[in-house]
Structures are given as structure tokens and as C-alpha cells.
Motif scaffolding. Structure first.
Motif, PDB file in Angstrom:
ATOM      1  N   ASN A 145       0.840  -1.200   0.000  1.00  0.00           N
ATOM      2  CA  ASN A 145       0.000   0.000   0.000  1.00  0.00           C
ATOM      3  C   ASN A 145       0.872   1.247   0.000  1.00  0.00           C
ATOM      4  O   ASN A 145       1.676   1.456   0.910  1.00  0.00           O
ATOM      5  CB  ASN A 145      -0.908  -0.018   1.225  1.00  0.00           C
ATOM      6  CG  ASN A 145      -2.050   0.964   1.094  1.00  0.00           C
ATOM      7  OD1 ASN A 145      -1.927   1.975   0.435  1.00  0.00           O
ATOM      8  ND2 ASN A 145      -3.171   0.642   1.726  1.00  0.00           N
ATOM      9  N   VAL A 146       0.714   2.092  -1.026  1.00  0.00           N
ATOM     10  CA  VAL A 146       1.534   3.300  -1.128  1.00  0.00           C
ATOM     11  C   VAL A 146       0.757   4.549  -0.723  1.00  0.00           C
ATOM     12  O   VAL A 146       1.261   5.660  -0.856  1.00  0.00           O
ATOM     13  CB  VAL A 146       2.074   3.471  -2.570  1.00  0.00           C
ATOM     14  CG1 VAL A 146       2.965   2.307  -2.952  1.00  0.00           C
ATOM     15  CG2 VAL A 146       0.918   3.624  -3.567  1.00  0.00           C
ATOM     16  N   ASP A 147      -0.466   4.367  -0.203  1.00  0.00           N
ATOM     17  CA  ASP A 147      -1.317   5.516   0.110  1.00  0.00           C
ATOM     18  C   ASP A 147      -0.659   6.483   1.086  1.00  0.00           C
ATOM     19  O   ASP A 147      -0.718   7.699   0.910  1.00  0.00           O
ATOM     20  CB  ASP A 147      -2.657   5.050   0.690  1.00  0.00           C
ATOM     21  CG  ASP A 147      -3.490   4.279  -0.319  1.00  0.00           C
ATOM     22  OD1 ASP A 147      -2.953   3.967  -1.395  1.00  0.00           O
ATOM     23  OD2 ASP A 147      -4.659   3.992  -0.027  1.00  0.00           O
ATOM     24  N   ILE A 148      -0.052   5.960   2.138  1.00  0.00           N
ATOM     25  CA  ILE A 148       0.527   6.826   3.159  1.00  0.00           C
ATOM     26  C   ILE A 148       1.683   7.637   2.592  1.00  0.00           C
ATOM     27  O   ILE A 148       1.795   8.848   2.847  1.00  0.00           O
ATOM     28  CB  ILE A 148       0.992   5.989   4.369  1.00  0.00           C
ATOM     29  CG1 ILE A 148      -0.223   5.360   5.057  1.00  0.00           C
ATOM     30  CG2 ILE A 148       1.779   6.851   5.352  1.00  0.00           C
ATOM     31  CD1 ILE A 148       0.129   4.465   6.221  1.00  0.00           C
ATOM     32  N   GLU A 149       2.544   6.993   1.800  1.00  0.00           N
ATOM     33  CA  GLU A 149       3.670   7.719   1.194  1.00  0.00           C
ATOM     34  C   GLU A 149       3.162   8.847   0.307  1.00  0.00           C
ATOM     35  O   GLU A 149       3.686   9.971   0.337  1.00  0.00           O
ATOM     36  CB  GLU A 149       4.548   6.761   0.378  1.00  0.00           C
ATOM     37  CG  GLU A 149       5.422   5.849   1.203  1.00  0.00           C
ATOM     38  CD  GLU A 149       4.675   4.653   1.773  1.00  0.00           C
ATOM     39  OE1 GLU A 149       3.462   4.516   1.495  1.00  0.00           O
ATOM     40  OE2 GLU A 149       5.303   3.862   2.501  1.00  0.00           O
ATOM     41  N   MET A 150       2.143   8.559  -0.493  1.00  0.00           N
ATOM     42  CA  MET A 150       1.570   9.581  -1.373  1.00  0.00           C
ATOM     43  C   MET A 150       1.007  10.741  -0.562  1.00  0.00           C
ATOM     44  O   MET A 150       1.281  11.918  -0.845  1.00  0.00           O
ATOM     45  CB  MET A 150       0.465   8.986  -2.251  1.00  0.00           C
ATOM     46  CG  MET A 150       0.953   8.117  -3.378  1.00  0.00           C
ATOM     47  SD  MET A 150      -0.422   7.528  -4.417  1.00  0.00           S
ATOM     48  CE  MET A 150      -1.032   9.061  -5.095  1.00  0.00           C
ATOM     49  N   ALA A 151       0.223  10.404   0.454  1.00  0.00           N
ATOM     50  CA  ALA A 151      -0.432  11.439   1.245  1.00  0.00           C
ATOM     51  C   ALA A 151       0.588  12.343   1.936  1.00  0.00           C
ATOM     52  O   ALA A 151       0.459  13.576   1.924  1.00  0.00           O
ATOM     53  CB  ALA A 151      -1.362  10.808   2.275  1.00  0.00           C
ATOM     54  N   LEU A 152       1.613  11.746   2.531  1.00  0.00           N
ATOM     55  CA  LEU A 152       2.623  12.543   3.231  1.00  0.00           C
ATOM     56  C   LEU A 152       3.366  13.455   2.271  1.00  0.00           C
ATOM     57  O   LEU A 152       3.613  14.644   2.575  1.00  0.00           O
ATOM     58  CB  LEU A 152       3.601  11.612   3.954  1.00  0.00           C
ATOM     59  CG  LEU A 152       3.048  10.878   5.171  1.00  0.00           C
ATOM     60  CD1 LEU A 152       4.085   9.909   5.732  1.00  0.00           C
ATOM     61  CD2 LEU A 152       2.613  11.865   6.248  1.00  0.00           C
ATOM     62  N   ASP A 153       3.754  12.931   1.115  1.00  0.00           N
ATOM     63  CA  ASP A 153       4.477  13.759   0.139  1.00  0.00           C
ATOM     64  C   ASP A 153       3.626  14.934  -0.330  1.00  0.00           C
ATOM     65  O   ASP A 153       4.107  16.062  -0.451  1.00  0.00           O
ATOM     66  CB  ASP A 153       4.900  12.914  -1.064  1.00  0.00           C
ATOM     67  CG  ASP A 153       6.088  12.020  -0.749  1.00  0.00           C
ATOM     68  OD1 ASP A 153       6.654  12.150   0.354  1.00  0.00           O
ATOM     69  OD2 ASP A 153       6.442  11.181  -1.606  1.00  0.00           O
ATOM     70  N   ILE A 154       2.350  14.667  -0.611  1.00  0.00           N
ATOM     71  CA  ILE A 154       1.463  15.731  -1.082  1.00  0.00           C
ATOM     72  C   ILE A 154       1.307  16.808  -0.014  1.00  0.00           C
ATOM     73  O   ILE A 154       1.437  18.016  -0.303  1.00  0.00           O
ATOM     74  CB  ILE A 154       0.087  15.156  -1.474  1.00  0.00           C
ATOM     75  CG1 ILE A 154       0.221  14.263  -2.714  1.00  0.00           C
ATOM     76  CG2 ILE A 154      -0.910  16.286  -1.736  1.00  0.00           C
ATOM     77  CD1 ILE A 154      -1.033  13.486  -3.045  1.00  0.00           C
ATOM     78  N   LEU A 155       1.052  16.405   1.213  1.00  0.00           N
ATOM     79  CA  LEU A 155       0.833  17.378   2.281  1.00  0.00           C
ATOM     80  C   LEU A 155       2.086  18.212   2.545  1.00  0.00           C
ATOM     81  O   LEU A 155       1.995  19.400   2.864  1.00  0.00           O
ATOM     82  CB  LEU A 155       0.385  16.662   3.558  1.00  0.00           C
ATOM     83  CG  LEU A 155      -0.989  15.982   3.476  1.00  0.00           C
ATOM     84  CD1 LEU A 155      -1.284  15.227   4.770  1.00  0.00           C
ATOM     85  CD2 LEU A 155      -2.084  17.004   3.189  1.00  0.00           C
ATOM     86  N   GLU A 156       3.251  17.615   2.404  1.00  0.00           N
ATOM     87  CA  GLU A 156       4.493  18.350   2.610  1.00  0.00           C
ATOM     88  C   GLU A 156       4.746  19.379   1.509  1.00  0.00           C
ATOM     89  O   GLU A 156       5.471  20.352   1.732  1.00  0.00           O
ATOM     90  CB  GLU A 156       5.671  17.377   2.673  1.00  0.00           C
ATOM     91  CG  GLU A 156       5.730  16.572   3.965  1.00  0.00           C
ATOM     92  CD  GLU A 156       6.890  15.598   3.983  1.00  0.00           C
ATOM     93  OE1 GLU A 156       7.583  15.485   2.949  1.00  0.00           O
ATOM     94  OE2 GLU A 156       7.101  14.957   5.029  1.00  0.00           O
ATOM     95  N   MET A 157       4.141  19.200   0.354  1.00  0.00           N
ATOM     96  CA  MET A 157       4.388  20.091  -0.780  1.00  0.00           C
ATOM     97  C   MET A 157       3.291  21.134  -0.986  1.00  0.00           C
ATOM     98  O   MET A 157       3.408  21.971  -1.891  1.00  0.00           O
ATOM     99  CB  MET A 157       4.529  19.270  -2.070  1.00  0.00           C
ATOM    100  CG  MET A 157       5.779  18.435  -2.136  1.00  0.00           C
ATOM    101  SD  MET A 157       5.978  17.731  -3.793  1.00  0.00           S
ATOM    102  CE  MET A 157       6.162  19.222  -4.763  1.00  0.00           C
ATOM    103  N   LEU A 158       2.252  21.123  -0.178  1.00  0.00           N
ATOM    104  CA  LEU A 158       1.088  21.970  -0.458  1.00  0.00           C
ATOM    105  C   LEU A 158       1.425  23.452  -0.552  1.00  0.00           C
ATOM    106  O   LEU A 158       0.796  24.176  -1.324  1.00  0.00           O
ATOM    107  CB  LEU A 158       0.008  21.756   0.610  1.00  0.00           C
ATOM    108  CG  LEU A 158      -0.822  20.478   0.477  1.00  0.00           C
ATOM    109  CD1 LEU A 158      -1.932  20.470   1.498  1.00  0.00           C
ATOM    110  CD2 LEU A 158      -1.388  20.339  -0.936  1.00  0.00           C
TER     111      LEU A 158
END
Length: 219
Positions: A145-158
Motif C-alpha cells: 500500500n503506497v497511500d501513506i507515502e503519497m499522502a505525506l508527500d502531497i501534504l508536505e508540498m502543499l
């Protein structure tokens, strides 16, 4: 010439020169006044004129791909997507900040990335490929499951993005979409319509069905 005569002549010449200088001084003063008045009118006109419109800044966009989810969905179309064409389409007229594809890979580190089913389509296509090894469970199932990695990266770049493009049909991302939107960032979801969770489609600011753009992004 008698001295008195010379003095008279010089006095007359001096008076003439003085008058000439006075005339010239008056002309210069008049010219200065004209220039000052012209400058004043130009300044007034500039102040009253509408400001020249600046070209709008390009929207900053980040593209985040749930590689396994979207590749399996595209398999149902019986067509492959050229992910370089897709990236060009999604960023047309906008500034690309980051494009990342999140892919599960074989748990054997000796298996090359080029042979990985979900990573290979994104190699050398403008994406950074983030991998996560598959996990094998005692019941025989395999998952990464890559959901957590995706979510963290997106939130860090907002703070560096105006638009987040989420390439996935997974309904679990609905809450992530809502959090992104709460920060004032637009969310566009890209997936195959028939393979996209309805709650995710409804949450997005824009939904792009890959079937509708297949002519532009087909491999």
C-alpha cells in the motif's frame, strides 16, 4: 575716437547685450515652464490610466500517481497509456513542480526496476518513481500500500502547489482530497471512469476520465 565717444559706444553695446540676454533668459524660463507643465500632464495621465495588466502567473501543479491502481484500471481499456503524453496533457499551460509515481515492486532487490510491472511505464517519462516492496502475508496474499507515502508527500508540498493532480481511482483518498482543498489547493482526479470510486469523483474539483482523452495519451 574720443574717449567719451568710445564709452558711449561700449555703453550702448552693453545695453544691447543685456537686452539680448534678458530676452534669452525669458525664453529659457518659458521653455522650462512648458516642460514642467508637460511633465505634470504626463504624470496625471499615467496616474489616471488603468494599470497595465500583468500576465497571470502559471498555476503550480504537482502530479501524483498511484501506479498499480491506475495501470490495472487502464488494463481494462485494453490500451496502454503513454505517461509522458499524459504528463504533458496535465501540465499544459501550467508550471510542473513535481511528478511522482508510487509503485509496488518485487520484494527481491535483485529484480531490476525496468522489469517491474508498475514502475516501468513511468521510467524516463518525467516522473520520480517511488517504490515500496510487496509484502507477503501468511495467507498467501501480496500487498504494498503506497497511500501513506503519497499522502505525506502531497501534504508536505502543499505550500508550493496551486493544483494537486491525483491519478488514482481509490476511494480511500477522499479524505486526503478534502484536506488538500481545505488548504486552498485545487484537486483534480484522473482515472478510468468505470474504475473510479464515486465518492472520490464527487470530492474532486475536476475529474478527468482517461477514456475521454485516450486519443491524446495513448501509447
Amino acid at each position: 575716437m574720443p574717449a567719451e565717444r568710445q564709452v558711449a559706444v561700449l555703453t550702448a553695446e552693453l545695453a544691447s547685450l543685456t537686452r539680448t540676454l534678458e530676452v534669452q533668459a525669458a525664453q529659457i524660463a518659458q521653455l522650462v515652464r512648458v516642460q514642467e507643465e508637460l511633465a505634470r500632464k504626463v504624470a496625471q495621465a499615467s496616474a489616471q490610466a488603468p494599470a497595465a495588466s500583468q500576465p497571470p502567473a502559471l498555476a503550480r501543479v504537482g502530479v501524483f500517481v498511484d501506479a498499480a491502481n491506475i495501470e490495472l484500471a487502464c488494463d481494462r481499456l485494453r490500451h496502454r497509456v503513454d505517461w509522458k503524453k499524459m504528463l504533458d496533457y496535465l501540465t499544459e499551460g501550467r508550471q510542473l513542480v513535481r511528478a511522482v509515481a508510487y509503485s509496488p515492486v518485487h520484494d527481491d532487490p535483485g529484480v531490476s526496476l525496468e522489469t517491474q510491472r508498475f514502475a516501468e511505464p513511468f521510467l524516463e517519462k518525467g516522473y520520480r518513481v517511488v517504490t515500496k516492496p510487496l509484502r507477503r502475508f501468511s495467507d498467501g496474499t501480496i500487498k504494498a500500500n503506497v497511500d501513506i507515502e503519497m499522502a505525506l508527500d502531497i501534504l508536505e508540498m502543499l505550500d508550493r502547489l496551486d493544483v494537486v493532480v491525483l491519478v488514482s481511482g481509490d476511494g480511500d483518498f477522499q479524505r486526503l482530497v478534502e484536506v488538500i482543498q481545505s488548504k486552498g489547493v485545487r484537486v483534480e482526479v484522473v482515472s478510468v471512469g468505470s474504475s473510479t470510486a464515486s465518492n472520490l469523483r464527487q470530492a474532486a474539483d475536476r475529474f478527468i476520465d482517461i477514456q475521454s482523452i485516450l486519443q491524446r495519451v495513448r501509447a
